[in-house]
Design a protein around this motif. Structure first.
Motif, PDB file in Angstrom:
ATOM      1  N   TYR A  91       0.847  -1.245  -0.258  1.00 40.09           N
ATOM      2  CA  TYR A  91       0.081  -0.040   0.112  1.00 40.09           C
ATOM      3  C   TYR A  91       0.830   1.283  -0.132  1.00 40.09           C
ATOM      4  O   TYR A  91       0.311   2.265  -0.316  1.00 40.09           O
ATOM      5  N   ASP A  92       2.106   1.010   0.613  1.00 39.31           N
ATOM      6  CA  ASP A  92       3.059   2.355   0.521  1.00 39.31           C
ATOM      7  C   ASP A  92       3.671   2.645  -0.875  1.00 39.31           C
ATOM      8  O   ASP A  92       4.367   3.654  -0.754  1.00 39.31           O
TER       9      ASP A  92
ATOM     10  N   ALA B 271      -9.083   1.022  -7.338  1.00 36.55           N
ATOM     11  CA  ALA B 271      -9.974   1.852  -6.237  1.00 36.55           C
ATOM     12  C   ALA B 271      -9.990   0.899  -5.181  1.00 36.55           C
ATOM     13  O   ALA B 271     -10.459   1.557  -3.877  1.00 36.55           O
ATOM     14  N   GLY B 272     -10.096  -0.291  -5.295  1.00 35.79           N
ATOM     15  CA  GLY B 272     -10.203  -1.367  -4.261  1.00 35.79           C
ATOM     16  C   GLY B 272      -9.086  -1.291  -3.293  1.00 35.79           C
ATOM     17  O   GLY B 272      -9.147  -1.205  -1.867  1.00 35.79           O
TER      18      GLY B 272
ATOM     19  N   ARG C  78      -9.297   2.189   4.869  1.00 34.41           N
ATOM     20  CA  ARG C  78      -9.982   1.320   6.010  1.00 34.41           C
ATOM     21  C   ARG C  78      -8.532   1.189   6.895  1.00 34.41           C
ATOM     22  O   ARG C  78      -8.751   1.287   8.365  1.00 34.41           O
ATOM     23  N   ARG C  79      -7.653   0.911   6.615  1.00 27.77           N
ATOM     24  CA  ARG C  79      -6.441   0.405   7.436  1.00 27.77           C
ATOM     25  C   ARG C  79      -5.749   1.650   8.205  1.00 27.77           C
ATOM     26  O   ARG C  79      -5.383   1.443   9.466  1.00 27.77           O
TER      27      ARG C  79
ATOM     28  N   GLU D 148     -19.658   0.161   1.173  1.00 28.22           N
ATOM     29  CA  GLU D 148     -18.328   0.030   1.226  1.00 28.22           C
ATOM     30  C   GLU D 148     -17.839  -0.322   2.719  1.00 28.22           C
ATOM     31  O   GLU D 148     -16.458  -0.759   2.691  1.00 28.22           O
ATOM     32  N   GLY D 149     -18.399   0.062   3.684  1.00 27.49           N
ATOM     33  CA  GLY D 149     -18.042  -0.036   5.076  1.00 27.49           C
ATOM     34  C   GLY D 149     -17.433   1.277   5.646  1.00 27.49           C
ATOM     35  O   GLY D 149     -17.020   1.191   6.550  1.00 27.49           O
ATOM     36  N   HIS D 150     -17.702   2.166   4.652  1.00 31.03           N
ATOM     37  CA  HIS D 150     -17.237   3.575   5.169  1.00 31.03           C
ATOM     38  C   HIS D 150     -18.167   4.026   6.360  1.00 31.03           C
ATOM     39  O   HIS D 150     -19.328   3.737   6.020  1.00 31.03           O
ATOM     40  N   LEU D 151     -17.717   4.656   7.314  1.00 32.81           N
ATOM     41  CA  LEU D 151     -18.540   5.242   8.555  1.00 32.81           C
ATOM     42  C   LEU D 151     -18.511   6.705   8.394  1.00 32.81           C
ATOM     43  O   LEU D 151     -17.382   7.450   8.237  1.00 32.81           O
ATOM     44  N   ILE D 152     -19.576   7.237   8.998  1.00 35.89           N
ATOM     45  CA  ILE D 152     -19.734   8.567   9.352  1.00 35.89           C
ATOM     46  C   ILE D 152     -20.353   8.473  10.976  1.00 35.89           C
ATOM     47  O   ILE D 152     -21.293   7.779  11.053  1.00 35.89           O
TER      48      ILE D 152
END
Lengths: 190, 262
Positions: free
Chosen positions: A15-16, B37-38, B45-46, B182-186
């Motif tokens: 990822y980096d 994009a993925g 997320r990480r 997509e598991g994105h959170l607000i």
């Protein structure tokens, strides 16, 4: 990109690294597994899905591998297993539409060498179609035996079957492939 | 194995290998764009998880400190000093009310204020008890009217509601989490400020964020942008409610959500 280089990049924190390097790694990975997966799925669309989904797995797990020695084989195995799992889990993938086959009708009038080439091409197309009709289980067996050149003992270990069961599957797979192929071959000849 | 069978088998193998190699690999540009994009989503997320873990560590530490202080065990606090000193570098404190002199760092105090990775709102004083609940149930328990957004970006849905019970038994804090496919959170947080409590403060690591002043329905608010897409918005309303929203979405959308709270 040298084969070894992209494998090393996969072992780093993927990822980096920048997008250009990521793209090169992805392309090298895709070229490595695409044909195998296509042989099993018989569909470009499905192959693309498997290739993409497996890439995320490879990126996540590769840094945990001890070395790059068997990494290529490991990547190929991860991709194939994903394709097998997909068939196991989802029966809808088992009946796929057949790809369009273009047969050149001028073939019989061409120079013999060219005609031979055309015949090879027709044979390949018909074989593609016959493989499409085979069940994933038979395709998997043919793939492991003829493409990967694995002995029955190894196939039986990987599939968790007895050698006898593998031999039986191979006999059936050959028979079915021969039947599907000859039916088409005769039709194409008429 | 008969010679004839062996011969046929060799042919079959050759043909199958031809068929295997015969497949043209399509151009991979579109495939790469989808994978990219993925990968970007996984990376975000990480990063979010890392931030959350550090934030949680800091929050736990400050809660533990509060506990030890309440229990009059100041010596226990010294174990956490290292962490607090480290994370207090490059920090900006934002007070929503004028900080009173006695609330500033006291040279005689056994502790300094607790502290963060990037943004940490002051936790409620005393021990807290957290409950997962429904919005309806939360409305019946908390000491203030819970507001919810009339605007929320497409595909986000309310997934979790958490309420915090303070040591005096009152519920003054609500967390509402909206999650998309997509598991994105607000996350929307509402906290009722106690009349005699210390000024509401958030602490920000200015090296890691851009801070902007803004207004939400005429209330002064602060917008903190860490990544192009990670935004934290915080403000205090005239009825002594501290509200905050954070998530990975555009600045304009964040403000729209905040202004739609009813």
């Amino acid at each position: 990109m040298e084969q070894e280089q992209w494998l090393y990049l996969l072992r780093s924190n993927f990822y980096d690294i920048d997008h250009d390097a990521q793209k090169l790694v992805y392309e090298a990975y895709r070229n490595l597994v695409y044909r195998d997966i296509h042989f099993l799925t018989r569909s470009h669309e499905l192959t693309e899905d498997v290739v993409q989904e497996t890439f995320y797995k490879v990126v996540a797990k590769a840094p945990q591998l001890r070395d790059t020695k068997h990494m290529k084989a490991w990547i190929v195995k991860v991709a194939r297993n994903h394709a097998y799992d997909m068939f196991k889990k989802n029966k809808k993938y088992r009946h796929l539409r057949e790809p369009q086959v273009v047969i050149d009708l001028r073939a019989p009038f061409l120079h013999p060498t060219v005609a031979e080439q055309v015949e090879d091409q027709i044979r390949n197309e018909l074989l593609h179609e016959a493989l499409n009709e085979l069940s994933p289980e038979y395709r998997q067996a043919l793939f492991m035996y003829y493409i990967e050149e694995k002995p029955y003992s190894e196939i039986s270990q990987e599939l968790g079957k007895t050698e006898q069961a593998v031999a039986q599957t191979m006999v059936r797979a050959r028979k079915k492939l021969y039947r599907y192929f000859s039916r088409r071959w005769v039709d194409a000849d008429e | 194995m008969s010679d004839e069978f062996k011969h046929d088998d060799e042919f079959l193998q050759k043909w199958l290998k031809d068929v295997h190699q015969d497949v043209d690999i399509p151009d991979g540009t579109q495939s790469w764009l989808e994978v990219k994009a993925g990968l970007d989503k996984i990376k975000a997320r990480r990063r979010w998880m890392k931030r959350f873990q550090i934030g949680a560590l800091v929050a736990c530490t400050s809660l533990l400190i509060s506990f030890f202080m309440t229990a009059d065990l100041p010596t226990a606090y010294s174990e956490f000093q290292g962490l607090i000193k480290r994370v207090q570098e490059n920090l900006i404190d934002i007070f929503f009310e004028e900080p009173e002199p006695y609330l500033e760092e006291n040279s005689n105090a056994k502790t300094s204020s607790p502290p963060p990775d990037y943004i940490v709102s002051s936790p409620p004083a005393g021990e807290s008890h957290i409950e997962d609940t429904s919005l309806e149930e939360a409305r019946g328990k908390v000491s203030f009217p819970i507001v919810s957004p009339t605007y929320i970006p497409a595909s986000y849905e309310l997934e979790n509601v958490r309420i915090f019970q303070d040591s005096d038994g009152e519920y003054r804090t609500v967390f509402m989490e909206y999650v998309n496919r997509e598991g994105h959170l607000i996350q929307l947080n509402q906290h009722m400020i106690r009349e005699n409590s210390s000024p509401e403060k958030i602490t920000i690591n200015h090296a890691m964020a851009v801070i902007k002043d803004t207004f939400i329905n005429d209330c002064k608010a602060v917008l903190i942008i860490q990544e192009p897409d990670f935004i934290h918005l915080e403000w205090v309303t005239p009825d002594h409610m501290k509200r905050s929203i954070f998530g990975t979405l555009a600045e304009e959308e964040m403000i729209l959500i905040a202004e739609s709270l009813k």
